[in-house]
Design a protein around this motif. Sequence first.
Motif, PDB file in Angstrom:
ATOM      1  N   SER A  36       0.845  -1.199   0.000  1.00 41.39           N
ATOM      2  CA  SER A  36       0.000   0.000   0.000  1.00 41.39           C
ATOM      3  C   SER A  36       0.880   1.249   0.000  1.00 41.39           C
ATOM      4  O   SER A  36       2.068   1.189   0.333  1.00 41.39           O
ATOM      5  CB  SER A  36      -0.907   0.020   1.236  1.00 41.39           C
ATOM      6  N   GLU A  37       0.274   2.364  -0.349  1.00 44.91           N
ATOM      7  CA  GLU A  37       0.973   3.648  -0.287  1.00 44.91           C
ATOM      8  C   GLU A  37       1.454   3.911   1.136  1.00 44.91           C
ATOM      9  O   GLU A  37       2.559   4.399   1.346  1.00 44.91           O
ATOM     10  CB  GLU A  37       0.028   4.747  -0.792  1.00 44.91           C
ATOM     11  N   ARG A  77       1.754  -2.298  -8.584  1.00 45.37           N
ATOM     12  CA  ARG A  77       0.471  -2.843  -8.132  1.00 45.37           C
ATOM     13  C   ARG A  77      -0.604  -1.797  -7.916  1.00 45.37           C
ATOM     14  O   ARG A  77      -1.785  -2.070  -8.116  1.00 45.37           O
ATOM     15  CB  ARG A  77       0.674  -3.621  -6.832  1.00 45.37           C
ATOM     16  N   ARG A  78      -0.223  -0.611  -7.491  1.00 47.73           N
ATOM     17  CA  ARG A  78      -1.221   0.397  -7.123  1.00 47.73           C
ATOM     18  C   ARG A  78      -1.410   1.513  -8.136  1.00 47.73           C
ATOM     19  O   ARG A  78      -2.447   2.171  -8.125  1.00 47.73           O
ATOM     20  CB  ARG A  78      -0.852   1.033  -5.777  1.00 47.73           C
ATOM     21  N   HIS A 135       1.748   8.952  -8.584  1.00 47.29           N
ATOM     22  CA  HIS A 135       0.428   8.366  -8.769  1.00 47.29           C
ATOM     23  C   HIS A 135      -0.546   9.382  -9.339  1.00 47.29           C
ATOM     24  O   HIS A 135      -1.401   9.049 -10.153  1.00 47.29           O
ATOM     25  CB  HIS A 135      -0.106   7.802  -7.450  1.00 47.29           C
TER      26      HIS A 135
END
Length: 143
Positions: A36-37, A77-78, A135
């Motif tokens: 996760s971030e 992944r995110r 992002h």
Amino acid sequence: MAEDRAGEPRAEEMRARAAAFVAHVTARNRLPLDYSERSLRVVDFMVDGLRKGGADPDRARGTLVALGAYAGEVLVRRAGAVWVNCDASQRTCFGQPVAVRMPDGRVWNPLGKVRNRFETGAPEESLQLFYLRLHGRARRVAA
């Protein structure tokens, strides 16, 4: 894991390298490395710990590459990035053999970002901030 003749990591192995690092670190500690971030804050703390502990850069190289693999894998992944092997000009610019390409086509250097955080300790070298900056640049791809 596949490496080129100079012993450098290759794009094809970065996911496995990140997974091996997570398995190794979480087997001994209860660290929230969940891709996760938020988990990138843990990476910042780990790099800072190596730095403050006086780790020798050459001896810490493997750990720093593993932390960079993890940070890059979070982007994969995110944020829709993909691992790429750097061409000659990217190697010159980044000083690294691999990078991630974001959906907008830009190529970024998570391994170098970890190295910079280790060398300088500067807050602007945060891996969590790195993710947040990149992002926001990702383009949505129509299905």
